[in-house]
Design a protein around this motif. Structure first.
Motif, mmCIF file in Angstrom:
data_model
loop_
_atom_site.group_PDB
_atom_site.id
_atom_site.type_symbol
_atom_site.label_atom_id
_atom_site.label_comp_id
_atom_site.label_asym_id
_atom_site.label_seq_id
_atom_site.Cartn_x
_atom_site.Cartn_y
_atom_site.Cartn_z
ATOM 1 N N PHE A 223 0.819 -1.209 0.000
ATOM 2 C CA PHE A 223 0.000 0.000 0.000
ATOM 3 C C PHE A 223 0.855 1.262 0.000
ATOM 4 N N ASP A 224 2.048 1.188 0.563
ATOM 5 C CA ASP A 224 2.967 2.330 0.534
ATOM 6 C C ASP A 224 3.600 2.507 -0.846
ATOM 7 N N VAL A 225 3.745 1.411 -1.578
ATOM 8 C CA VAL A 225 4.423 1.438 -2.875
ATOM 9 C C VAL A 225 3.472 1.813 -4.010
ATOM 10 N N LEU A 226 2.183 1.485 -3.873
ATOM 11 C CA LEU A 226 1.213 1.673 -4.953
ATOM 12 C C LEU A 226 1.202 3.081 -5.564
ATOM 13 N N PRO A 227 1.302 4.160 -4.772
ATOM 14 C CA PRO A 227 1.269 5.490 -5.393
ATOM 15 C C PRO A 227 2.405 5.733 -6.385
ATOM 16 N N ASP A 228 3.458 4.937 -6.315
ATOM 17 C CA ASP A 228 4.607 5.129 -7.197
ATOM 18 C C ASP A 228 4.629 4.125 -8.343
ATOM 19 N N VAL A 229 3.581 3.317 -8.462
ATOM 20 C CA VAL A 229 3.525 2.287 -9.506
ATOM 21 C C VAL A 229 3.046 2.889 -10.816
ATOM 22 N N LYS A 230 3.758 2.598 -11.890
ATOM 23 C CA LYS A 230 3.396 3.070 -13.228
ATOM 24 C C LYS A 230 3.480 1.881 -14.192
ATOM 25 N N CYS A 231 2.480 1.015 -14.132
ATOM 26 C CA CYS A 231 2.466 -0.191 -14.963
ATOM 27 C C CYS A 231 1.076 -0.392 -15.547
ATOM 28 N N ASP A 232 1.018 -1.182 -16.612
ATOM 29 C CA ASP A 232 -0.265 -1.498 -17.242
ATOM 30 C C ASP A 232 -1.065 -2.498 -16.422
ATOM 31 N N LEU A 233 -0.367 -3.405 -15.751
ATOM 32 C CA LEU A 233 -1.023 -4.528 -15.072
ATOM 33 C C LEU A 233 -0.328 -4.815 -13.752
ATOM 34 N N ALA A 234 -1.102 -5.244 -12.760
ATOM 35 C CA ALA A 234 -0.554 -5.673 -11.474
ATOM 36 C C ALA A 234 -0.859 -7.147 -11.267
ATOM 37 N N TYR A 235 0.150 -7.904 -10.861
ATOM 38 C CA TYR A 235 -0.050 -9.300 -10.487
ATOM 39 C C TYR A 235 0.095 -9.409 -8.975
ATOM 40 N N TYR A 236 -0.916 -9.989 -8.322
ATOM 41 C CA TYR A 236 -0.917 -10.080 -6.870
ATOM 42 C C TYR A 236 -1.055 -11.527 -6.396
ATOM 43 N N ASP A 237 -0.155 -11.896 -5.523
ATOM 44 C CA ASP A 237 -0.223 -13.199 -4.849
ATOM 45 C C ASP A 237 0.055 -12.961 -3.369
ATOM 46 N N PRO A 238 -0.903 -12.377 -2.646
ATOM 47 C CA PRO A 238 -0.676 -12.056 -1.236
ATOM 48 C C PRO A 238 -0.499 -13.312 -0.388
ATOM 49 N N PRO A 239 0.130 -13.187 0.780
ATOM 50 C CA PRO A 239 0.320 -14.338 1.684
ATOM 51 C C PRO A 239 -0.949 -14.608 2.480
ATOM 52 N N TYR A 240 -1.960 -15.159 1.819
ATOM 53 C CA TYR A 240 -3.247 -15.385 2.481
ATOM 54 C C TYR A 240 -3.088 -16.263 3.710
ATOM 55 N N PRO A 316 -3.224 1.453 -9.353
ATOM 56 C CA PRO A 316 -3.307 2.417 -10.453
ATOM 57 C C PRO A 316 -3.006 1.794 -11.812
ATOM 58 N N CYS A 317 -3.502 0.587 -12.035
ATOM 59 C CA CYS A 317 -3.274 -0.129 -13.293
ATOM 60 C C CYS A 317 -4.622 -0.482 -13.908
ATOM 61 N N GLU A 318 -4.653 -0.597 -15.224
ATOM 62 C CA GLU A 318 -5.916 -0.957 -15.873
ATOM 63 C C GLU A 318 -6.302 -2.397 -15.587
ATOM 64 N N TRP A 319 -5.289 -3.266 -15.474
ATOM 65 C CA TRP A 319 -5.539 -4.697 -15.321
ATOM 66 C C TRP A 319 -4.952 -5.228 -14.023
ATOM 67 N N ILE A 320 -5.614 -6.242 -13.464
ATOM 68 C CA ILE A 320 -5.104 -6.941 -12.287
ATOM 69 C C ILE A 320 -5.277 -8.439 -12.504
ATOM 70 N N VAL A 321 -4.230 -9.202 -12.202
ATOM 71 C CA VAL A 321 -4.347 -10.657 -12.113
ATOM 72 C C VAL A 321 -4.120 -11.008 -10.645
ATOM 73 N N LEU A 322 -5.142 -11.595 -10.024
ATOM 74 C CA LEU A 322 -5.108 -11.893 -8.595
ATOM 75 C C LEU A 322 -5.110 -13.397 -8.379
ATOM 76 N N SER A 323 -4.137 -13.890 -7.609
ATOM 77 C CA SER A 323 -4.103 -15.290 -7.213
ATOM 78 C C SER A 323 -4.841 -15.458 -5.904
ATOM 79 N N TYR A 324 -5.585 -16.540 -5.790
ATOM 80 C CA TYR A 324 -6.306 -16.825 -4.551
ATOM 81 C C TYR A 324 -6.313 -18.325 -4.309
ATOM 82 N N SER A 325 -5.988 -18.727 -3.083
ATOM 83 C CA SER A 325 -5.980 -20.137 -2.721
ATOM 84 C C SER A 325 -7.287 -20.519 -2.049
ATOM 85 N N SER A 326 -7.758 -21.740 -2.318
ATOM 86 C CA SER A 326 -8.989 -22.218 -1.700
ATOM 87 C C SER A 326 -8.841 -22.357 -0.195
#
Length: 386
Positions: A223-240, A316-326
Motif C-alpha cells: 500500500f505504501d508502494v502503490l502510489p509510485d507504480v506506473k504499470c499497465d497490469l498488477a499481479y498479486y499473490d498475497p500471503p493469504y 493504479p493499473c488498468e488490469w489486475i491478475v489476482l491469485s487466490y488459494s482455496s
C-alpha cells in the motif's frame, strides 16, 4: 470484450507446459508450476509492463522479465528485493561474475555467528541414523555454516556495488538452500540429517541474463508502494492466511518461515528466540501482514477481505491478475463482491494441484461453488473500473 468469447479453454485435463527457466529458494506458495498460465492470462491484456506486488522468491518476476515485460518487483521481505536486483537489474554477462564467485568459494572456513547458532554436528543413534549428538536440531551441518561465516563476512569486506552484492548474496542463499536440513522453511528442522545436508556448500553464478529493460525493484508494504507504480497490469499473490480455525495463521507468518535468509542478507547478528532460533523481529506481533490476518472487523467481515478490496481499489493499473488459494481466509462470496465492486471480472482460471489440471470456468461466478475443494488455486483477470 464478450465474457464468453474470452474463455477459450475447456475443462479437459491438460499437463502444465514447461515454464520459462527461473530459479529460487524453496518457497511456500511458489507459483512455479502455474507461471505459463499466468503469462498466458497477462498476454491477453496487451500489457507491456507489470507490477509484481508480492514477488516472494521472484520466480514470476523473472519469468515476466524473460518474456520481455518491463517489471516492477516488490516485496516487504528483505531478501526478495536482493533476488530481484540480481535478476532484473543485472547488466553483466554471467561470465563476468565468475572471478567473484570463485574467490568466495576459495575462502577458508571460519567459526562465526552462523555456526554458533545454526550449525550442528553429526553423530549416530543406535539404529545407525545420522543425528545431532546433543539431541538438538539445526538447519545446517557445521561444515557448511563455517563456509557461510567466511563468505558472508567477505561479501561485506569487498564493498561491492548494489548489483554485484545482490548477485553474491543470491548465489550464497541458493547454495545454502541446497544443503539445508529443514522441511522447506525455517520454522522447524529435521531430527535426522537429510541426505542433502551432507553435501558441501558451493556457490555458483546465478542464472542471470543481461537486462535491457528499465526494471524496478522496491521493498515495502504494497500500500505504501502503490502510489509510485506506473504499470499497465498488477499481479498479486498475497500471503493469504489459512482458514483453518483450529490453527490460526498468526502462529507462523511468512516472515518467520524465512527468518534466516533475512539474517544472511542483513548480517546483523540479531537477538534470537525459540528452538529454531528465530529473529525477535520475526515474531507475530511485529512481522504480520494484513493479508495473513485471521480476525474479523466490527461488522463481522474478515479483515483480509477489506485488504483485498482496498488493494484492488487503490491499484493504479488498468488490469489486475489476482491469485487466490482455496485455503485462504476470505470466503468465495466475500471475495467475489470485493472484486465486482471495484472492477470487471473478465476471466477466472482454476488450478487443481492434485490432478495437475488448469482450466477456465464456464462462467466467472462458477468458482464460488467450486472454491471449497482443497488444493485449488484461482487466477482472476480483473479490469479496473475507470
Amino acid at each position: 470484450m464478450n465474457l464468453q468469447d474470452s474463455l477459450l479453454f475447456d475443462n479437459a485435463p491438460a499437463p502444465f507446459p514447461a515454464p520459462p527457466k527461473t530459479e529460487g529458494i524453496k518457497y511456500t506458495g511458489s507459483k512455479l508450476k502455474i507461471i505459463p498460465r499466468i503469462l498466458e492470462i497477462i498476454g491477453k491484456t496487451g500489457a507491456t509492463s507489470v507490477f509484481d506486488g508480492f514477488s516472494g522468491s521472484t520466480r514470476v518476476s523473472q519469468a515476466l522479465a524473460k518474456q520481455g515485460f518491463q517489471v516492477h518487483s516488490n516485496d516487504i521481505a528483505t531478501w526478495s528485493p536482493i533476488f530481484a536486483t540480481a535478476y532484473l537489474k543485472n547488466r553483466k554477462t554471467p561470465q563476468e561474475y565468475c572471478d567473484l564467485i570463485q574467490h568466495l568459494n576459495s575462502l577458508k572456513p571460519v567459526d562465526g555467528w552462523f555456526s554458533e547458532n545454526y550449525g550442528g554436528d553429526v553423530g549416530a543413534n543406535p539404529n545407525g541414523n545420522a543425528i545431532q549428538p546433543d539431541g538438538s536440531k539445526k538447519p545446517w551441518q557445521r561444515k557448511n555454516t563455517r563456509r557461510l561465516d567466511a563468505i558472508r563476512e567477505e561479501i561485506d569486506r569487498l564493498e561491492l556495488d548494489d548489483a554485484d552484492k545482490s548477485v553474491a548474496l543470491t548465489s550464497l542463499i541458493l547454495a545454502m538452500d541446497k544443503v539445508e536440513n529443514t522441511l522447506g522453511h525455517f520454522s522447524s528442522y529435521l531430527k535426522e540429517w537429510s541426505p542433502r545436508s551432507f553435501n558441501d556448500m558451493h556457490l555458483e553464478v546465478p542464472m542471470l541474463w543481461v537486462n535491457d529493460k528499465n526494471n524496478r525493484v522496491s521493498c515495502g508494504d504494497v500500500f505504501d508502494v502503490l502510489p509510485d507504480v506506473k504499470c499497465d497490469l498488477a499481479y498479486y499473490d498475497p500471503p493469504y492466511g489459512s482458514n483453518n480455525e483450529k490453527m490460526p495463521p498468526s502462529r507462523v507468518r511468512y516472515a518467520a518461515y524465512y527468518h534466516v535468509w533475512t539474517t544472511i542478507i542483513k548480517n546483523d547478528r540479531p537477538d534470537l528466540f525459540g528452538k529454531v532460533g528465530r529473529r525477535k523481529d520475526s515474531c507475530d506481533t511485529t512481522a504480520s501482514s494484513v493479508f495473513e490476518e485471521f480476525r474479523k472487523n466490527g461488522s463481522g467481515r474478515f479483515i483480509v477481505v477489506d485488504a483485498i478490496e482496498r488493494l484492488i481499489r487503490e491499484t493504479p493499473c488498468e488490469w489486475i491478475v489476482l491469485s487466490y488459494s482455496s485455503g485462504g481466509r476470505a470466503t468465495a462470496t466475500e471475495l467475489n463482491e470485493a472484486i465486482k465492486d471495484n472492477g470487471k471480472l473478465i476471466e477466472t482460471s482454476k488450478i487443481d494441484y492434485q490432478r495437475n489440471v488448469m482450466s477456465s470456468m464456464k462462467w466467472t461466478n462458477d468458482w464460488t461453488r467450486d472454491s471449497e475443494e482443497p488444493n485449488r488455486e484461482f487466477l482472476f483477470l480483473i479490469q479496473k473500473k475507470r
